[in-house]
Design an enzyme around this catalytic site. Structure first.
Site, PDB file in Angstrom:
ATOM      1  N   GLY A 134      39.520  19.573  43.362  1.00 17.30           N
ATOM      2  CA  GLY A 134      38.305  19.383  42.401  1.00 17.30           C
ATOM      3  C   GLY A 134      38.536  17.654  42.769  1.00 17.30           C
ATOM      4  N   CYS A 135      36.913  17.452  42.838  1.00 17.07           N
ATOM      5  CA  CYS A 135      36.756  15.925  42.501  1.00 17.07           C
ATOM      6  C   CYS A 135      37.256  14.756  41.779  1.00 17.07           C
ATOM      7  CB  CYS A 135      34.749  16.038  42.808  1.00 17.07           C
ATOM      8  SG  CYS A 135      34.210  16.526  41.302  1.00 17.07           S
ATOM      9  N   PHE A 136      37.523  15.066  41.075  1.00 20.00           N
ATOM     10  CA  PHE A 136      37.795  14.411  39.514  1.00 20.00           C
ATOM     11  C   PHE A 136      39.186  14.694  39.770  1.00 20.00           C
ATOM     12  CE2 PHE A 136      35.217  14.497  35.613  1.00 20.00           C
ATOM     13  CZ  PHE A 136      34.759  13.564  35.702  1.00 20.00           C
TER      14      PHE A 136
END
Length: 325
Positions: A134-136
């Site tokens: 995921g990005c976070f």
């Protein structure tokens, strides 16, 4: 079809991550795009949705899947990738890179390798199936991996991270409208964000006995793309020791860079880079990291994983230009 190029299929090519993947792969020197699957846009030109690609490609979206490919990227919504693979199958030789969260967590029978190259590069090279982070999660993990590798994660970690509107996906919601987002800032999913699970698993991989309590406050920002993370913790290490630790850890990795100077978002937008910086005041440590959520946080990292899977130089097709102003 060219025999010396990687034959690629994309499932879910009409969304943000699918569009970014197309932009990268259309210019990748070792790739041949075989199909871009989208039921909702079947038989329409790619540029009818991704209008910036007008003049770059005459490819059409298709509702049909082809088997004569080497790798397929799943750019589907969370929960949809698992359903898709239950309803469709590919030849055993076809590698799968999933950009959803469906296969990121370790579970019995899950054959997917977690695709964070700065943590699992060797495993990625040998894998058949990759779960793209995921990005976070990518931005936060990269900010903490060097400490975990030295068994130095503290008991309490406070994280504040702000993301652009593209992090919410292409579907409309009240909080993604321009009139709501402009000149605005808000907290969402405080302490409960879905990326905490994969972050915890990765840190435990390096520091198995970690008892760190991660207190994560995500925020929606008034910009389209990018993530900026601020992490606060206590440490007895000196600033010089921390800087040396981070520089050494990321020296072998071409996309993650440690900076002794303060960093900012525009340094990474439209690139596959993650920048990290460390500062210290008395016993308090501030770690900042920043990346483009659609590139190093999604499609760029997926291409980086593809390069590793097929024995290419890791940066192939990813020498991108930042938007400096």
């Amino acid at each position: 079809m060219s025999k010396d190029k990687i034959k690629v299929g994309i499932v879910g090519g009409a969304g943000y991550t699918g569009g970014e993947l197309l932009r990268l792969l259309l210019n990748h020197p070792a790739v041949e795009l075989v199909f871009i699957h989208s039921k909702s846009q079947a038989n329409k030109p790619i540029y009818s949705i991704h209008t910036d690609l007008f003049g770059d490609t005459d490819l059409l979206f298709t509702a049909e899947l082809q088997q004569e490919i080497d790798v397929v990227f799943l750019c589907l919504g969370h929960g949809d990738a698992q359903v898709f693979l239950q309803e469709h199958s590919f030849e055993h030789s076809v590698k799968i890179i999933d950009l959803s969260q469906d296969f990121r967590l370790k579970k019995d029978g899950n054959p997917f390798v977690y695709g964070l190259p700065e943590l699992n590069r060797d495993q990625i090279k040998q894998a058949n199936y990759i779960a793209n982070p995921g990005c976070f999660a990518t931005a936060i993990q990269l900010a903490l991996l060097p400490l975990a590798a030295q068994q130095m994660l503290p008991e309490s970690i406070h994280i504040q991270a702000i993301t652009g509107s593209t992090g919410a996906g292409q579907g409309l919601a009240s909080t993604s409208h321009f009139s709501w987002r402009a000149n605005n800032l808000s907290v969402y999913k405080a302490f409960t964000h879905q990326h905490l699970g994969e972050i915890g698993e990765s840190l435990s991989q390096l520091q198995p006995q970690t008892k760190s309590a991660i207190k994560f406050i995500p925020e929606r920002g008034d910009f389209a793309r990018g993530i900026f993370v601020s992490i606060m913790m206590e440490s007895s290490l000196s600033l010089a020791e921390l800087q040396e630790m981070y520089a050494l850890y990321y020296n072998p990795h071409p996309f993650t860079h440690f900076s002794e100077d303060a960093i900012h978002l525009k340094q990474v937008i439209n690139t596959n880079k993650c920048l990290i910086s460390v500062d210290k005041h008395q016993n308090d440590v501030l770690i900042t990291s920043t990346l483009d959520n659609l590139l190093k946080g999604a499609s760029g990292q997926a291409v980086q994983n593809m390069n590793l899977l097929f024995g290419l130089e890791e940066k192939t097709g990813l020498n991108l230009k930042a938007s400096a102003f």
